[in-house]
Design a protein around this motif. Structure first.
Motif, PDB file in Angstrom:
ATOM      1  N   LEU A 193      67.181  95.191 -12.841  1.00 48.79           N
ATOM      2  CA  LEU A 193      68.521  95.090 -12.262  1.00 48.79           C
ATOM      3  C   LEU A 193      69.503  94.956 -13.420  1.00 48.79           C
ATOM      4  N   SER A 194      70.795  95.269 -13.156  1.00 48.27           N
ATOM      5  CA  SER A 194      71.736  95.125 -14.260  1.00 48.27           C
ATOM      6  C   SER A 194      72.145  93.662 -14.383  1.00 48.27           C
ATOM      7  N   ALA A 226      74.890  92.350 -14.740  1.00 49.88           N
ATOM      8  CA  ALA A 226      76.108  92.011 -14.004  1.00 49.88           C
ATOM      9  C   ALA A 226      75.816  91.572 -12.571  1.00 49.88           C
ATOM     10  N   ARG A 227      74.610  91.861 -12.122  1.00 42.66           N
ATOM     11  CA  ARG A 227      74.200  91.458 -10.778  1.00 42.66           C
ATOM     12  C   ARG A 227      74.190  89.945 -10.594  1.00 42.66           C
ATOM     13  N   SER A 250      69.790  94.538  -1.576  1.00 43.12           N
ATOM     14  CA  SER A 250      68.794  95.048  -0.630  1.00 43.12           C
ATOM     15  C   SER A 250      67.556  94.168  -0.687  1.00 43.12           C
ATOM     16  N   GLY A 290      64.485  94.859  -1.522  1.00 37.84           N
ATOM     17  CA  GLY A 290      63.723  95.038  -2.750  1.00 37.84           C
ATOM     18  C   GLY A 290      64.399  94.350  -3.931  1.00 37.84           C
ATOM     19  N   GLN A 291      65.742  94.429  -3.957  1.00 40.78           N
ATOM     20  CA  GLN A 291      66.479  93.782  -5.043  1.00 40.78           C
ATOM     21  C   GLN A 291      66.337  92.272  -4.966  1.00 40.78           C
ATOM     22  N   ARG A 349      63.112  91.282  -6.370  1.00 45.11           N
ATOM     23  CA  ARG A 349      63.148  91.318  -7.834  1.00 45.11           C
ATOM     24  C   ARG A 349      63.829  90.074  -8.374  1.00 45.11           C
ATOM     25  N   MET A 379      63.782  87.207  -6.970  1.00 45.64           N
ATOM     26  CA  MET A 379      62.782  86.144  -6.851  1.00 45.64           C
ATOM     27  C   MET A 379      61.815  86.182  -8.038  1.00 45.64           C
ATOM     28  N   VAL A 401      61.995 103.226 -11.306  1.00 42.71           N
ATOM     29  CA  VAL A 401      62.819 102.085 -10.909  1.00 42.71           C
ATOM     30  C   VAL A 401      63.817 102.556  -9.863  1.00 42.71           C
ATOM     31  N   GLU A 402      64.119 101.688  -8.962  1.00 43.47           N
ATOM     32  CA  GLU A 402      65.048 101.985  -7.869  1.00 43.47           C
ATOM     33  C   GLU A 402      66.260 102.770  -8.377  1.00 43.47           C
ATOM     34  N   PRO A 446      70.707 101.052  -8.263  1.00 42.13           N
ATOM     35  CA  PRO A 446      70.873  99.616  -8.091  1.00 42.13           C
ATOM     36  C   PRO A 446      72.312  99.155  -8.277  1.00 42.13           C
ATOM     37  N   ASP A 447      73.105  99.843  -9.068  1.00 42.24           N
ATOM     38  CA  ASP A 447      74.393  99.263  -9.415  1.00 42.24           C
ATOM     39  C   ASP A 447      75.555 100.231  -9.367  1.00 42.24           C
ATOM     40  N   GLN A 457      80.645  98.680 -12.881  1.00 44.99           N
ATOM     41  CA  GLN A 457      81.114  97.302 -12.760  1.00 44.99           C
ATOM     42  C   GLN A 457      82.621  97.213 -12.546  1.00 44.99           C
ATOM     43  N   ARG A 462      84.438  95.142  -9.458  1.00 44.84           N
ATOM     44  CA  ARG A 462      85.230  93.929  -9.615  1.00 44.84           C
ATOM     45  C   ARG A 462      86.593  94.060  -8.957  1.00 44.84           C
TER      46      ARG A 462
END
Lengths: 331, 351
Positions: free
Chosen positions: A142-143, A145-146, A155, A157-158, A161, A163, B9-10, B13-14, B17, B21
């Motif tokens: 994950l990034s 910034a999350r 989501s 799945g995220q 991750r 956890m 990888v998914e 995901p993002d 940014q 914001r």
């Protein structure tokens, strides 16, 4: 000589309920060496989650625990609360069943990951914790910034991750994952498992993975123990238990997940009739005999012990009086 | 190779940014604007209802004011004209709007004084009474509810839950009367300790330290009454809200992290349990204001409540309109605060 990370000896857990006492776990022994991945398989209600909950002593107050659970050589069952709190998460952490509900809905995930770090090490400042949170999030794909997100913005799945990242926060030696992928769809399930087992291997962490899916366990773990009605009925090398199960219950579990490209498993009857027994009214003899295709008369009288069996007897334990005979017939 | 390796990888995901914001900030602002607009609409609605509501009261202010004196029809007509009641209703409504816009709310029929200044004089005893008892009842109620839930079934829970149910079923004016007789008038061997009414003893300067203490002494019993009457509900709601949260999985996570029980409760459980409580507290402010009306009457506190009950006897339209507008505005503002607080407590609401 290395000390095992986890050493469970003759664990008994009994839930006291209004309807009497319910024996959920009846004499389970299990050990994990440093860096080893061990799987526990079994149907719902066989006691596998109860075993997991005793490792950090998270079982409900109504549970009576007997036996020994050693985490890094220290017995958790008889540990004082203060010592136990120090052990929790720092030495052994957990990845819970439903990540959907295991994260606090009103806290940013970064804060939730940072919480155990700062709790267990007072010298970790806010900035250092935030940096580590970013690293952990990137490790699970994950990034960074999350960290500012809330759980509802992620989501399933995220969340799982997150956890995993949280479980790694304090560099534990042991991670207990209790059905970490149950609520996820198959594709995401595979990704999450991959991230988790990859990290565990890379960091040399011991893993106890609990699942009902024997095919998952056999591909991700070194050893697998199959539980039925509160006991381990077979334990063996992970690959072998799926390909060559010795206990009829393991065979049924293995058959429940058809192998791609194998027409035989496609047409053979998968699954097992009936439900696991009511722990308050366990069958006599072998608890599995009412559902067993290979049961003989003796099965209802003799309670089989877990003994070395099969061709790889140094590495395999089976609790079945017909172990050895049933080879080949079971599948 | 496993299936996971092929999928990788998914994929998404993002969001970039920067965009994420700025959109977050604007949702926050949009949330605020929407809530402010809602509050303003309610206030406008109240402004209209306010005027017609009190004109439904069957008695005639002119006759009440002229009662007990020999009055000629001519004098009655003159009085009606002075009060502006000879005008047709739509004209009276316009006058009312004009007077409200200036903030003076017209001239009281009874006191022949600008309602605006009358309200300001009477506002702060009510504010002291309602404000103090609201804060006290929230603090004590939430504290009791939290402990009762956390130690469910134990001694504290049994006593506090039984006690709060008894208190919850009492009307506040009745509780006020009981306390009044027990502690102000004196009953049997118990001497009356507290003053039997008023806000301050005659001849005491209200702006001196002595005067402030004297007023606090006068306000003690009314504040205790309102606090007791309202803390019961908060305690019960907090208890059940926290009990709901206590079964949640994230508390197991918090415990597994090695947090002490107190921290699990304070950092994780309480904040989630507060969500339903915040709404209730805001809604309750309406009731506590009406409670203030009866309590001020029981203890003769010269606040907005007593002013309202006195004005109702006439009925003194400008005073009633002014007081009612203050009451409803305070409820609307409290609800606005609750909604903003809710948004702050629960990020899911901000969407």
């Amino acid at each position: 000589m290395t000390e095992p990370l986890l050493d469970i000896r003759d664990l008994h857990v009994t839930y006291r309920t209004l309807g009497g006492s319910v024996p959920a776990v009846r004499g389970v022994s299990l050990s994990i060496q440093p860096g080893e991945s061990v799987g526990v398989a079994g149907e719902s209600g066989c006691g596998k989650s109860t075993v997991a909950s005793t490792i950090l002593r998270l079982q409900p107050r109504t549970a009576k625990v007997e036996g020994e659970v050693h985490v890094l050589g220290k017995d958790v069952v008889r540990m004082r609360w203060g010592r136990l709190r120090v052990l929790r998460w720092a030495e052994a952490s957990m990845i819970f069943q439903g990540a959907l509900h295991s994260l606090n809905p009103v806290q940013r995930i970064g804060d939730q990951i940072a919480e155990p770090m700062r709790l267990h090490d007072a010298t970790v400042g806010k900035v250092a914790a935030a940096r580590r949170v970013g690293e952990l999030l990137e490790q699970v794909g994950l990034s960074a910034a999350r960290a500012r997100s809330y759980p509802h913005q992620l989501s399933g799945g995220q969340k799982q991750r997150v956890m995993i990242a949280m479980a790694l926060a304090c560099n534990p030696s042991l991670v207990v994952a209790d059905e970490p992928t149950t609520a996820l769809d198959v594709m995401v399930q595979a990704q999450v498992l991959d991230v988790m087992t990859g990290l565990v291997r890379e960091l040399g962490i011991g893993l106890l993975l609990i699942s009902h899916d024997l095919s998952v366990l056999s591909s991700t773990c070194d050893r697998v123990a199959v539980m039925y009605a509160g006991r381990v009925v077979e334990s063996a090398n992970a690959g072998r238990i799926f390909d060559d199960p010795q206990h009829p219950y393991s065979a049924a579990l293995a058959a429940a997940f058809p192998r791609v490209g194998d027409p035989k498993s496609r047409y053979s009857p998968a699954g097992l009739a009936g439900d696991p027994p009511d722990p308050q009214r366990l069958p006599t003899g072998c608890t599995f005999h009412p559902r067993c295709h290979w049961a003989i008369e003796d099965c209802s009288r003799i309670d089989p012990r877990l003994e070395p069996a099969g061709t790889d007897r140094t590495d395999r334990m089976v609790a079945c009086i017909r172990a050895g005979e049933t080879v080949g017939e079971a599948t | 190779m496993t299936a996971a390796a092929e999928v990788g990888v998914e994929p998404l995901p993002d969001v970039p940014q920067q965009r994420a914001r700025s959109s977050r900030r604007s949702t926050g602002l949009w949330f605020l604007v929407r809530k402010l607009f809602g509050a303003a609409t309610s206030l406008l609605f109240m402004l209209v209802v306010n005027f017609f509501l009190f004109r439904v009261i069957p008695s005639d202010p002119v006759r009440t004011l002229a009662r007990g004196r020999a009055t000629t029809p001519k004098q009655v007509a003159a009085l009606t004209k002075t009060l502006g009641l000879d005008q047709p209703l739509p004209v009276q409504f316009l006058t009312y709007l004009k007077n409200t816009a200036t903030g003076q709310f017209g001239v009281s029929f009874q006191y022949r004084q600008s309602v605006g200044s009358l309200l300001i004089d009477r506002l702060w005893p009510t504010l002291a009474l309602v404000g103090t008892s609201t804060i006290l009842s929230i603090l004590i109620g939430l504290w009791m509810g939290t402990l009762a839930a956390w130690y469910r079934g134990q001694m504290f829970d049994t006593i506090s839950t039984t006690g709060t149910i008894v208190l919850y079923s009492m009307p506040e004016w009745w509780l006020g009367l009981i306390l009044f007789f027990l502690f102000a008038v004196g009953f049997g061997p118990i001497p009356g300790v507290f003053p039997i009414g008023g806000l301050i003893d005659p001849g005491v300067n209200g702006s001196s330290v002595h005067g402030v203490l004297n007023m606090a002494w006068h306000l003690t019993l009314p504040v205790v009454t309102l606090t007791i009457a309202y803390l019961a509900e908060y305690a019960l709601i907090m208890r059940s809200a926290l009990l709901d949260e206590m079964g949640e999985d994230y508390l197991v996570t918090a415990r597994a992290k090695g947090l002490r029980d107190v921290l699990v409760r304070r950092r994780h459980a309480t904040r989630n349990a507060l969500l339903p409580v915040v709404t209730l507290v805001a809604l309750n402010l309406g009731f506590i204001v009406s409670g203030a009306i009866t309590i001020e009457t029981v203890f003769s506190i010269p606040g907005l409540g007593l002013l309202t009950t006195d004005a109702l006897k006439i009925p003194d339209y400008p005073v009633l309109q002014g007081a009612f507008l203050v009451f409803s505005a305070s409820v609307i503002v409290a609800n606005l605060i609750a909604q903003l607080l809710y948004g702050w407590l629960d990020p899911r609401v901000r969407l």
